[in-house]
Write an enzyme that holds these catalytic residues in place. Structure first.
Site, short mmCIF file in Angstrom:
data_model
loop_
_atom_site.label_atom_id
_atom_site.label_comp_id
_atom_site.label_asym_id
_atom_site.label_seq_id
_atom_site.Cartn_x
_atom_site.Cartn_y
_atom_site.Cartn_z
N ASN A 151 37.01 42.13 47.10
CA ASN A 151 36.79 43.20 47.89
C ASN A 151 35.38 43.47 48.30
O ASN A 151 34.81 43.84 49.25
CB ASN A 151 37.18 44.85 47.30
CG ASN A 151 36.54 44.96 45.79
OD1 ASN A 151 35.98 44.05 45.09
ND2 ASN A 151 36.29 46.28 45.45
N LYS A 174 35.03 31.37 39.17
CA LYS A 174 36.27 31.15 39.59
C LYS A 174 36.42 32.32 40.66
O LYS A 174 36.62 33.57 40.13
CB LYS A 174 37.33 31.30 38.68
CG LYS A 174 38.72 30.67 39.05
CD LYS A 174 39.44 31.16 40.41
CE LYS A 174 40.02 32.15 39.88
NZ LYS A 174 40.65 32.82 41.41
N PRO A 175 36.26 32.40 42.09
CA PRO A 175 36.27 33.46 42.94
C PRO A 175 37.79 33.66 43.31
O PRO A 175 38.71 33.04 42.95
CB PRO A 175 35.43 32.98 44.14
CG PRO A 175 35.61 31.51 44.07
CD PRO A 175 35.79 31.12 42.76
N GLY A 227 38.36 42.45 38.32
CA GLY A 227 39.41 42.39 38.64
C GLY A 227 40.36 43.52 38.46
O GLY A 227 40.08 44.63 37.98
N SER A 228 41.78 43.54 38.47
CA SER A 228 42.81 44.57 38.37
C SER A 228 42.76 44.65 36.69
O SER A 228 42.65 43.86 36.07
CB SER A 228 44.07 44.20 38.99
OG SER A 228 44.75 43.07 38.39
N GLU A 249 35.62 44.47 34.04
CA GLU A 249 35.28 45.61 34.81
C GLU A 249 36.49 45.65 35.70
O GLU A 249 36.84 44.81 36.77
CB GLU A 249 34.02 45.38 35.96
CG GLU A 249 32.78 45.52 35.03
CD GLU A 249 31.68 45.48 35.87
OE1 GLU A 249 30.66 44.86 35.32
OE2 GLU A 249 31.54 46.21 37.00
N LEU A 250 37.40 46.80 35.48
CA LEU A 250 38.71 46.70 36.01
C LEU A 250 39.04 47.88 37.03
O LEU A 250 38.13 48.35 37.39
CB LEU A 250 39.78 46.73 34.90
CG LEU A 250 39.40 45.53 33.76
CD1 LEU A 250 40.32 45.82 32.48
CD2 LEU A 250 39.36 44.08 34.40
N CYS A 283 36.85 49.75 43.65
CA CYS A 283 37.12 50.01 42.42
C CYS A 283 36.74 51.57 42.11
O CYS A 283 37.55 52.29 41.54
CB CYS A 283 36.81 49.21 41.25
SG CYS A 283 34.82 48.99 41.38
N GLU A 380 46.24 52.66 40.76
CA GLU A 380 45.39 52.40 41.50
C GLU A 380 46.10 51.93 42.91
O GLU A 380 47.17 51.15 42.91
CB GLU A 380 44.48 51.25 41.27
CG GLU A 380 43.39 50.89 42.09
CD GLU A 380 42.33 49.69 41.41
OE1 GLU A 380 43.01 48.85 40.97
OE2 GLU A 380 41.42 49.82 41.29
P1 NAD Z 1 43.00 40.35 40.61
O1 NAD Z 1 43.04 40.94 39.13
O2 NAD Z 1 44.01 40.15 41.27
O3 NAD Z 1 41.77 39.11 40.63
C1 NAD Z 1 40.64 39.03 39.98
C2 NAD Z 1 40.25 37.58 39.78
O4 NAD Z 1 40.90 37.29 38.39
C3 NAD Z 1 40.60 36.62 40.92
O5 NAD Z 1 39.69 35.66 40.84
C4 NAD Z 1 41.95 36.09 40.26
O6 NAD Z 1 42.04 34.76 40.74
C5 NAD Z 1 41.57 36.02 38.86
N1 NAD Z 1 42.96 36.02 37.89
C6 NAD Z 1 44.20 36.37 38.30
N2 NAD Z 1 44.97 36.19 37.28
C7 NAD Z 1 44.25 35.40 36.29
C8 NAD Z 1 44.50 34.78 34.80
N3 NAD Z 1 45.75 34.87 34.44
N4 NAD Z 1 43.72 34.12 34.26
C9 NAD Z 1 42.26 34.28 34.80
N5 NAD Z 1 41.84 34.64 36.15
C10 NAD Z 1 42.87 35.40 36.70
O7 NAD Z 1 42.12 41.48 41.29
P2 NAD Z 1 41.77 41.41 43.01
O8 NAD Z 1 42.96 41.99 43.76
O9 NAD Z 1 40.91 40.14 43.42
O10 NAD Z 1 40.49 42.74 42.94
C11 NAD Z 1 41.00 44.03 43.09
C12 NAD Z 1 40.94 44.63 41.79
O11 NAD Z 1 39.69 44.56 41.13
C13 NAD Z 1 41.02 46.01 41.71
O12 NAD Z 1 42.08 46.38 40.41
C14 NAD Z 1 39.77 46.88 41.43
O13 NAD Z 1 39.58 47.88 41.00
C15 NAD Z 1 38.90 45.68 40.65
N6 NAD Z 1 37.66 45.78 40.80
C16 NAD Z 1 36.90 46.28 39.89
C17 NAD Z 1 35.39 46.60 40.01
C18 NAD Z 1 34.74 47.13 38.75
O14 NAD Z 1 33.43 47.11 38.99
N7 NAD Z 1 35.37 47.86 37.89
C19 NAD Z 1 34.87 46.03 41.01
C20 NAD Z 1 35.59 45.38 42.06
C21 NAD Z 1 36.99 45.45 42.13
#
Ligand code: NAD
Length: 482
Positions: A151, A174-175, A227-228, A249-250, A283, A380
């Protein structure tokens, strides 16, 4: 067509498997190019390189590390738009205003991280034996795996990478599979700024393949994931099996409280900004709004007007607030949450459908009276959707805010500082903002959550503490002349 390889130790290389994957533009649905798809062998190569890069980087003086990060900041200040603006618009569907803010914030983050290179303070503590002295020093962890979301693919990645680097760690990034091109451009930036090439690698690839390999790699010392929550739980379980430290940070479902003394028009404008910026793909977006009864009718009417007045679509228009969600799956998830809430008795005040400006653009959506067990209230959405609920008073508003498994950020709109502070102290959340919406950034602030929003903090010294370990050194100084 554009093709990019992996960035391993300063060299652009194909994946060992030779596999690639396409990168799509959310606004047009067109293929922007393809990137190499990293797998286990590539992870291994990058982690091995990071081990050597760590030694080269940690041997540098704090002033040398500071100079590299300052140089990176200077490059972004001068060339940030040329390097990143089009990528942010095309790859992550960012409106130009949001893309510019990300670039500016990136400069700020790099400068702040540069300063942290010099501030890895230690301590001493008293010892009852006068011959002994104790020192506590901070040391980097080694190799940090940085796993980032889509995002805010530049500024969030910068926050996740620059502070561990400032503390002397090497990183392997790993983006998100949605935004690898921005991450590769970020890797090149650091190398251009003088970072030892082996101290940074960028591995485009998929979470379940490359991401999981990285988290499980025995030579990775720490994992930082933004991530999530679903991914966070998986990553934490895996990382802990190898006793690797994790910083998570989820997700969030942040509450904005609107107290009875707030100005309804002003509150609605702030609320709209807090939820609709970047289509709610933030987030900390205020996805739940809790309004005191007295102001509720005026606030709801004003929020509807605000929502319906926003400019959507054309990402290169300076007035555009937001454009598409990242992909069709994200759109379907949001619309399904809205439909389910309506079936369960919620009222759709406005939105809830695709905008004519684009197939992935959802109209600003406001839902009233969402059942407290509905997905749109509890989970979310990560879309331009907010739920408005009524509260009989401050106490009830706080209780509603706290009725969530998440706790990332919250906000209170009031002119009464005492009410604002009472709420701030009682709301269970990593941050509470008074007189503002819940989406606030500051390079020095400890950003992070409680509950299912994760643990650990990032920003300023909170990051460098997170990515260093303390070591106790004690010494017998021999008998002291009095
Ligand atoms: P996501 O969880 O789908 O992916 C995040 C990252 O994790 C990606 O690079 C993905 O490839 C990787 N990933 C997925 N499965 C994995 C695994 N099994 N092992 C290792 N890596 C893995 O999240 P997204 O859809 O890219 O981003 C949106 C989410 O991020 C939302 O839930 C949002 O709230 C959260 N977010 C949190 C913050 C914060 O500061 N708390 C900031 C930005 C986004």
């Amino acid at each position: 067509m554009l093709h990019r390889g992996l960035l391993i130790a300063g060299r652009e290389v194909n994946a060992a498997s030779g596999e690639t994957f396409p990168v799509l533009a959310p606004e047009t649905g067109l293929v922007l190019g393809s990137v190499a798809r990293a797998g286990a062998r590539d992870v291994n190569q990058a982690v091995e390189a990071a081990g050597r890069g760590f030694l080269a980087w940690y041997r540098k003086t704090p002033a040398e590390r500071e100079a590299v990060l300052l140089k990176a900041a200077e490059i972004v200040a001068e060339e940030g738009e040329a390097r990143f603006l089009e990528l942010l618009i095309d790859e992550s569907g960012s409106a130009i205003r949001k893309a510019r803010r990300e670039i500016q914030y990136t400069v700020d983050l790099l400068r702040t991280a540069a300063g942290e290179s010099r501030r890895l303070y230690g301590e001493t503590f008293p010892n009852d034996d006068p011959q002994k002295i104790s020192l506590v020093i901070r040391e980097p962890l080694g190799t940090v795996a940085v796993i980032s979301p889509y995002n805010a693919p530049l500024s969030l990645l910068t926050k996740m990478a620059a502070f561990p680097l400032a503390a002397g760690n090497a990183i392997v990034i790993k983006p998100s599979e949605e935004t690898p091109l921005t991450a590769l451009a970020f890797g090149k930036l650091l190398i251009d700024a003088g970072l030892p090439a082996e101290a940074i690698s960028v591995l485009p690839g998929f979470g379940s393949e490359c991401g999981a390999e990285l988290v499980n790699h025995p030579r990775v010392d720490s994992v930082a994931l933004t991530g999530s929550t679903q991914t966070g739980v998986l990553v934490a379980q895996q990382a802990l099996k190898g006793m690797r430290r994790v910083q998570l940070e989820l997700g969030g479902k942040s509450a904005l409280l609107v107290l009875e003394d707030a100005d309804p028009e002003q509150a609605a404008a702030i609320a709209a900004q807090g939820i609709f910026t970047h289509a709610g793909q933030i987030c900390m977006a205020n996805a739940r709004i809790v309004v005191e009864e007295k102001i509720y009718p005026a606030f709801v009417a004003a929020l509807k007007r605000e929502a319906e007045s926003l400019t959507l679509g054309n990402l290169r228009d300076e007035n555009t607030v937001y454009g598409p969600l990242i992909n069709a799956r994200a759109v379907e998830k949001v619309l399904e949450q809205v439909r389910a809430a309506q079936s369960a008795g919620a009222t759709l005040l406005t939105g809830g459908e695709i905008s004519p400006v684009g197939p992935l653009v959802i109209k600003p959506t406001v839902i009233l009276d969402a059942p407290k067990d509905s997905a749109v209230w509890r989970e979310e959405s990560f879309g331009p959707v907010t739920c408005v609920a009524k509260a009989s008073g401050l106490q009830q508003a706080i209780e509603i805010a706290n009725d969530s498994e998440y706790g990332l950020s919250a906000a209170v709109l009031t002119n009464n500082l005492q009410w604002g502070l009472q709420a701030a102290r009682k709301i269970r959340s990593g941050a509470v903002h008074i007189g503002m919406h819940s989406f606030q950034s500051n390079a020095l602030a400890p950003i992070g959550g409680v509950g299912m929003s994760g643990f650990g903090r990032s920003g300023g010294r909170y990051s460098t503490e997170e990515f260093t370990e303390v070591k106790w050194i004690s010494a017998d100084t021999g008998s002291l002349p009095v």
